[in-house]
Write a protein that holds these residues in place. Structure first.
Motif, PDB file in Angstrom:
ATOM      1  N   TYR A  81       0.831  -1.208   0.000  1.00 42.19           N
ATOM      2  CA  TYR A  81       0.000   0.000   0.000  1.00 42.19           C
ATOM      3  C   TYR A  81       0.874   1.270   0.000  1.00 42.19           C
ATOM      4  CZ  TYR A  81      -3.864  -3.127   1.196  1.00 42.19           C
ATOM      5  OH  TYR A  81      -4.807  -4.117   1.194  1.00 42.19           O
ATOM      6  N   ALA A  82       1.980   1.231   0.721  1.00 40.10           N
ATOM      7  CA  ALA A  82       2.874   2.390   0.717  1.00 40.10           C
ATOM      8  C   ALA A  82       3.452   2.623  -0.677  1.00 40.10           C
ATOM      9  CB  ALA A  82       4.001   2.176   1.730  1.00 40.10           C
ATOM     10  N   PHE A  83       3.783   1.518  -1.352  1.00 39.38           N
ATOM     11  CA  PHE A  83       4.277   1.638  -2.725  1.00 39.38           C
ATOM     12  C   PHE A  83       3.200   2.230  -3.638  1.00 39.38           C
ATOM     13  CE2 PHE A  83       4.849  -0.189  -6.990  1.00 39.38           C
ATOM     14  CZ  PHE A  83       6.112   0.294  -7.289  1.00 39.38           C
ATOM     15  N   LEU A  84       1.953   1.811  -3.458  1.00 41.68           N
ATOM     16  CA  LEU A  84       0.842   2.322  -4.260  1.00 41.68           C
ATOM     17  C   LEU A  84       0.647   3.830  -4.044  1.00 41.68           C
ATOM     18  CD1 LEU A  84      -1.595   1.805  -6.124  1.00 41.68           C
ATOM     19  CD2 LEU A  84      -2.923   1.233  -4.075  1.00 41.68           C
ATOM     20  N   VAL A  85       0.689   4.271  -2.788  1.00 41.16           N
ATOM     21  CA  VAL A  85       0.536   5.700  -2.484  1.00 41.16           C
ATOM     22  C   VAL A  85       1.700   6.502  -3.067  1.00 41.16           C
ATOM     23  CG1 VAL A  85       0.486   7.395  -0.615  1.00 41.16           C
ATOM     24  CG2 VAL A  85      -0.833   5.282  -0.414  1.00 41.16           C
ATOM     25  N   ALA A  86       2.907   5.955  -2.969  1.00 45.34           N
ATOM     26  CA  ALA A  86       4.083   6.668  -3.499  1.00 45.34           C
ATOM     27  C   ALA A  86       3.988   6.820  -5.014  1.00 45.34           C
ATOM     28  CB  ALA A  86       5.351   5.921  -3.107  1.00 45.34           C
ATOM     29  N   ILE A  87       3.573   5.776  -5.717  1.00 43.18           N
ATOM     30  CA  ILE A  87       3.440   5.854  -7.172  1.00 43.18           C
ATOM     31  C   ILE A  87       2.394   6.895  -7.560  1.00 43.18           C
ATOM     32  CG2 ILE A  87       2.650   4.590  -9.203  1.00 43.18           C
ATOM     33  CD1 ILE A  87       5.492   3.962  -8.406  1.00 43.18           C
ATOM     34  N   THR A  88       1.260   6.900  -6.853  1.00 39.96           N
ATOM     35  CA  THR A  88       0.208   7.886  -7.146  1.00 39.96           C
ATOM     36  C   THR A  88       0.709   9.304  -6.911  1.00 39.96           C
ATOM     37  OG1 THR A  88      -1.473   6.264  -6.460  1.00 39.96           O
ATOM     38  CG2 THR A  88      -2.153   8.580  -6.604  1.00 39.96           C
ATOM     39  N   ALA A  89       1.445   9.516  -5.814  1.00 42.53           N
ATOM     40  CA  ALA A  89       1.971  10.852  -5.531  1.00 42.53           C
ATOM     41  C   ALA A  89       2.965  11.290  -6.597  1.00 42.53           C
ATOM     42  CB  ALA A  89       2.624  10.865  -4.153  1.00 42.53           C
ATOM     43  N   ILE A  90       3.796  10.360  -7.069  1.00 40.55           N
ATOM     44  CA  ILE A  90       4.774  10.700  -8.103  1.00 40.55           C
ATOM     45  C   ILE A  90       4.070  11.095  -9.398  1.00 40.55           C
ATOM     46  CG2 ILE A  90       6.562   9.723  -9.596  1.00 40.55           C
ATOM     47  CD1 ILE A  90       7.510   8.075  -7.200  1.00 40.55           C
ATOM     48  N   LEU A  91       3.029  10.352  -9.777  1.00 40.18           N
ATOM     49  CA  LEU A  91       2.293  10.663 -11.007  1.00 40.18           C
ATOM     50  C   LEU A  91       1.627  12.034 -10.915  1.00 40.18           C
ATOM     51  CD1 LEU A  91       0.621   7.206 -11.769  1.00 40.18           C
ATOM     52  CD2 LEU A  91       2.616   8.222 -12.882  1.00 40.18           C
ATOM     53  N   VAL A  92       1.019  12.336  -9.782  1.00 44.13           N
ATOM     54  CA  VAL A  92       0.359  13.640  -9.604  1.00 44.13           C
ATOM     55  C   VAL A  92       1.384  14.769  -9.623  1.00 44.13           C
ATOM     56  CG1 VAL A  92      -0.968  15.060  -7.998  1.00 44.13           C
ATOM     57  CG2 VAL A  92      -1.612  12.674  -8.380  1.00 44.13           C
ATOM     58  N   ALA A  93       2.500  14.591  -8.915  1.00 43.81           N
ATOM     59  CA  ALA A  93       3.538  15.634  -8.895  1.00 43.81           C
ATOM     60  C   ALA A  93       4.122  15.865 -10.282  1.00 43.81           C
ATOM     61  CB  ALA A  93       4.637  15.245  -7.912  1.00 43.81           C
ATOM     62  N   TRP A  94       4.353  14.785 -11.005  1.00 44.42           N
ATOM     63  CA  TRP A  94       4.876  14.895 -12.362  1.00 44.42           C
ATOM     64  C   TRP A  94       3.904  15.662 -13.257  1.00 44.42           C
ATOM     65  CZ3 TRP A  94       5.729  10.248 -16.211  1.00 44.42           C
ATOM     66  CH2 TRP A  94       6.429  10.724 -17.326  1.00 44.42           C
ATOM     67  N   GLY A  95       2.633  15.323 -13.177  1.00 44.06           N
ATOM     68  CA  GLY A  95       1.629  16.009 -13.999  1.00 44.06           C
ATOM     69  C   GLY A  95       1.516  17.487 -13.655  1.00 44.06           C
ATOM     70  N   MET A  96       1.552  17.820 -12.373  1.00 43.02           N
ATOM     71  CA  MET A  96       1.455  19.228 -11.978  1.00 43.02           C
ATOM     72  C   MET A  96       2.680  20.018 -12.438  1.00 43.02           C
ATOM     73  SD  MET A  96      -0.383  19.151  -8.253  1.00 43.02           S
ATOM     74  CE  MET A  96      -0.706  20.902  -8.386  1.00 43.02           C
ATOM     75  N   TYR A  97       3.853  19.382 -12.393  1.00 48.47           N
ATOM     76  CA  TYR A  97       5.051  20.059 -12.896  1.00 48.47           C
ATOM     77  C   TYR A  97       4.926  20.332 -14.397  1.00 48.47           C
ATOM     78  CZ  TYR A  97       9.712  20.473 -14.873  1.00 48.47           C
ATOM     79  OH  TYR A  97      10.793  20.889 -15.605  1.00 48.47           O
ATOM     80  N   ILE A  98       4.467  19.346 -15.144  1.00 49.64           N
ATOM     81  CA  ILE A  98       4.297  19.533 -16.591  1.00 49.64           C
ATOM     82  C   ILE A  98       3.287  20.638 -16.867  1.00 49.64           C
ATOM     83  CG2 ILE A  98       3.478  18.436 -18.708  1.00 49.64           C
ATOM     84  CD1 ILE A  98       4.586  15.810 -17.665  1.00 49.64           C
ATOM     85  N   GLY A  99       2.171  20.647 -16.138  1.00 46.90           N
ATOM     86  CA  GLY A  99       1.166  21.690 -16.336  1.00 46.90           C
ATOM     87  C   GLY A  99       1.683  23.069 -16.010  1.00 46.90           C
ATOM     88  N   SER A 100       2.473  23.170 -14.916  1.00 45.53           N
ATOM     89  CA  SER A 100       3.051  24.462 -14.543  1.00 45.53           C
ATOM     90  C   SER A 100       4.022  24.949 -15.614  1.00 45.53           C
ATOM     91  CB  SER A 100       3.756  24.340 -13.197  1.00 45.53           C
ATOM     92  OG  SER A 100       4.390  25.551 -12.845  1.00 45.53           O
ATOM     93  N   ARG A 101       4.832  24.036 -16.130  1.00 44.41           N
ATOM     94  CA  ARG A 101       5.798  24.413 -17.166  1.00 44.41           C
ATOM     95  C   ARG A 101       5.084  24.837 -18.446  1.00 44.41           C
ATOM     96  NH1 ARG A 101       8.700  21.741 -21.212  1.00 44.41           N
ATOM     97  NH2 ARG A 101      10.802  22.602 -21.559  1.00 44.41           N
ATOM     98  N   ARG A 102       4.031  24.131 -18.811  1.00 44.62           N
ATOM     99  CA  ARG A 102       3.284  24.498 -20.007  1.00 44.62           C
ATOM    100  C   ARG A 102       2.650  25.881 -19.866  1.00 44.62           C
ATOM    101  NH1 ARG A 102       0.019  18.831 -21.240  1.00 44.62           N
ATOM    102  NH2 ARG A 102       1.787  17.678 -22.151  1.00 44.62           N
ATOM    103  N   GLU A 103       2.092  26.147 -18.692  1.00 42.49           N
ATOM    104  CA  GLU A 103       1.470  27.464 -18.480  1.00 42.49           C
ATOM    105  C   GLU A 103       2.521  28.569 -18.521  1.00 42.49           C
ATOM    106  OE1 GLU A 103      -1.565  29.732 -15.378  1.00 42.49           O
ATOM    107  OE2 GLU A 103      -0.662  27.807 -14.837  1.00 42.49           O
ATOM    108  N   LEU A 104       3.701  28.300 -17.961  1.00 44.54           N
ATOM    109  CA  LEU A 104       4.768  29.300 -17.985  1.00 44.54           C
ATOM    110  C   LEU A 104       5.199  29.593 -19.416  1.00 44.54           C
ATOM    111  CD1 LEU A 104       6.798  31.068 -16.478  1.00 44.54           C
ATOM    112  CD2 LEU A 104       8.319  29.082 -16.347  1.00 44.54           C
ATOM    113  N   LEU A 105       5.371  28.544 -20.223  1.00 44.87           N
ATOM    114  CA  LEU A 105       5.763  28.743 -21.617  1.00 44.87           C
ATOM    115  C   LEU A 105       4.676  29.482 -22.390  1.00 44.87           C
ATOM    116  CD1 LEU A 105       7.405  25.279 -22.426  1.00 44.87           C
ATOM    117  CD2 LEU A 105       8.546  27.451 -21.976  1.00 44.87           C
TER     118      LEU A 105
END
Length: 386
Positions: free
Chosen positions: A133-157
């Motif tokens: 379960y800890a591995f599952l939560v960590a993977i979900t957090a990584i996917l969300v953080a990655w997506g938010m970073y991409i969205g922030s970078r796209r908005e900045l560009l």
């Protein structure tokens, strides 16, 4: 800014590497737990693959229906390991929108569905549940953080592109304004030239009143008619050209326009003002059209103004020579200043835009060059006859 405003268009390569990454994730997930399907019927493996393919197809609409696609892939994770790649892409794509009211419910749904799928598909695993379960939560957090970073970078560009477009539009507006001002200035010069010449005609027409070969009444009547018509032409010309100008009083005539001697006087005035000017003129301006001399005068005036403004302590070289194809060559050269220009100076560049417009309308050519040895050179060629 809405997420739809900064989502970039995907190329064929963008689709390809995303598909390859999804397949890699699905293969890893299926290979790691595929042995748990073997005790069951083969139809279970087939059902897993069918649901996984359906999730892959659903990701095509992840931008138009992000919440629906993410929900579908999360639910599919309870019964299909091959849908892991599609679920990861759907979660990352949803997170690029950076809307917590959409992301938080999907995080909870992803964890719950992942836990249910883990119990259903890998219930016999020897790994502790807490670790899984800890591995599952960590993977979900990584996917969300990655997506938010991409969205922030796209908005900045997207913001940078919007600012660049706005700056370009402002520059185009300044260029258009400079051209309009220069055309108005040329219109004024046309007015002044005609006014000066017609005033001469009016003066000579007034002298006809003293001719002795006509009767006094005829001479007087003719002279008054010519003089009245000349004055009327001046008034009408001023009114017509005044429509082309914006400021009040722009239709008022200026002093007679520059001639060949005024070109020499302009250099002398700059020298008297403290500039170090090396001046050479081998072209005979008395045989050149008056319009060309006026354009030459204005170009020289702009060149000296730029040198005085940007390199006030530098020596300026001015040469006016016969050019090719029966033309006139003007060369104004000065060393570039060392260091930054004073911040108190106003923005520059519009004078050269007006010069380019004037030279083009005269049928000439111009160029500005920055040489490797630190010289700024303005070169203008004008036809001797226009």
């Amino acid at each position: 800014m809405r997420p739809e405003d900064y989502q970039p268009a995907l190329t064929w390569w963008s689709h390809t590497w995303r598909l390859l990454l999804m397949l890699a994730i699905s293969v890893l997930a299926f290979a790691g737990h595929g042995e748990n399907h073997l005790p069951h019927a083969m139809w279970f493996i087939g059902a897993d693959l069918v649901v996984g393919v359906a999730c892959y197809v659903a990701t095509w609409w992840r931008r138009s229906h992000p919440v629906l696609v993410c929900t579908f892939t999360n639910l599919a994770a309870m019964i299909s390991m091959s849908s892991a790649g599609a679920g990861a892409l759907a979660m990352v794509s949803l997170s690029t929108r950076r809307r917590w009211r959409e992301i938080v419910p999907q995080i909870a749904l992803s964890i719950v569905c992942g836990a249910v799928g883990d119990e259903f598909l890998t219930g016999s695993s020897s790994d502790p549940r807490l670790q899984r379960y800890a591995f599952l939560v960590a993977i979900t957090a990584i996917l969300v953080a990655w997506g938010m970073y991409i969205g922030s970078r796209r908005e900045l560009l997207a913001t940078w592109r919007s600012r660049a477009m706005l700056a370009e539009q402002e520059q185009q507006a300044k260029v258009a304004q400079a051209r309009s001002v220069e055309r108005a200035r040329i219109a004024r010069e046309m007015h002044d030239v005609l006014a000066h010449r017609i005033s001469t005609v009016s003066m000579y027409a007034g002298a006809l009143a003293y001719r002795r070969d006509l009767t006094p009444d005829q001479v007087h009547d003719s002279a008054e008619t010519i003089e009245a018509n000349s004055r009327l032409a001046l008034t009408e010309l001023r009114e017509v050209l005044g429509v082309l100008r914006e400021g009040p009083g722009d239709a008022d005539p200026e002093q007679p326009q520059a001639g060949g001697d005024d070109v020499d006087d302009l250099v002398a005035q700059s020298t008297a003002a403290g500039m170090r000017v090396t001046y050479t003129r081998t072209a005979d301006l008395t045989t050149v059209a008056a319009t060309t001399v006026r354009t030459l005068y204005r170009c020289l005036q702009e060149g000296l103004t730029n040198a005085r403004k940007h390199a006030p302590a530098s020596a300026v070289t001015v040469r006016i020579e016969p050019g090719r194809a029966d033309g006139i060559d003007l060369l104004v050269a000065n060393p570039l200043p060392i260091g930054d220009r004073s911040p108190s100076l106003p923005p520059s560049g519009l004078g050269l835009i007006g010069l380019a417009e004037r030279v083009e309308l005269s049928g000439g050519r111009h160029s500005t060059t920055r040489t490797d040895d630190g010289m700024f050179i303005l070169h203008v060629w004008l036809p001797a006859r226009t």
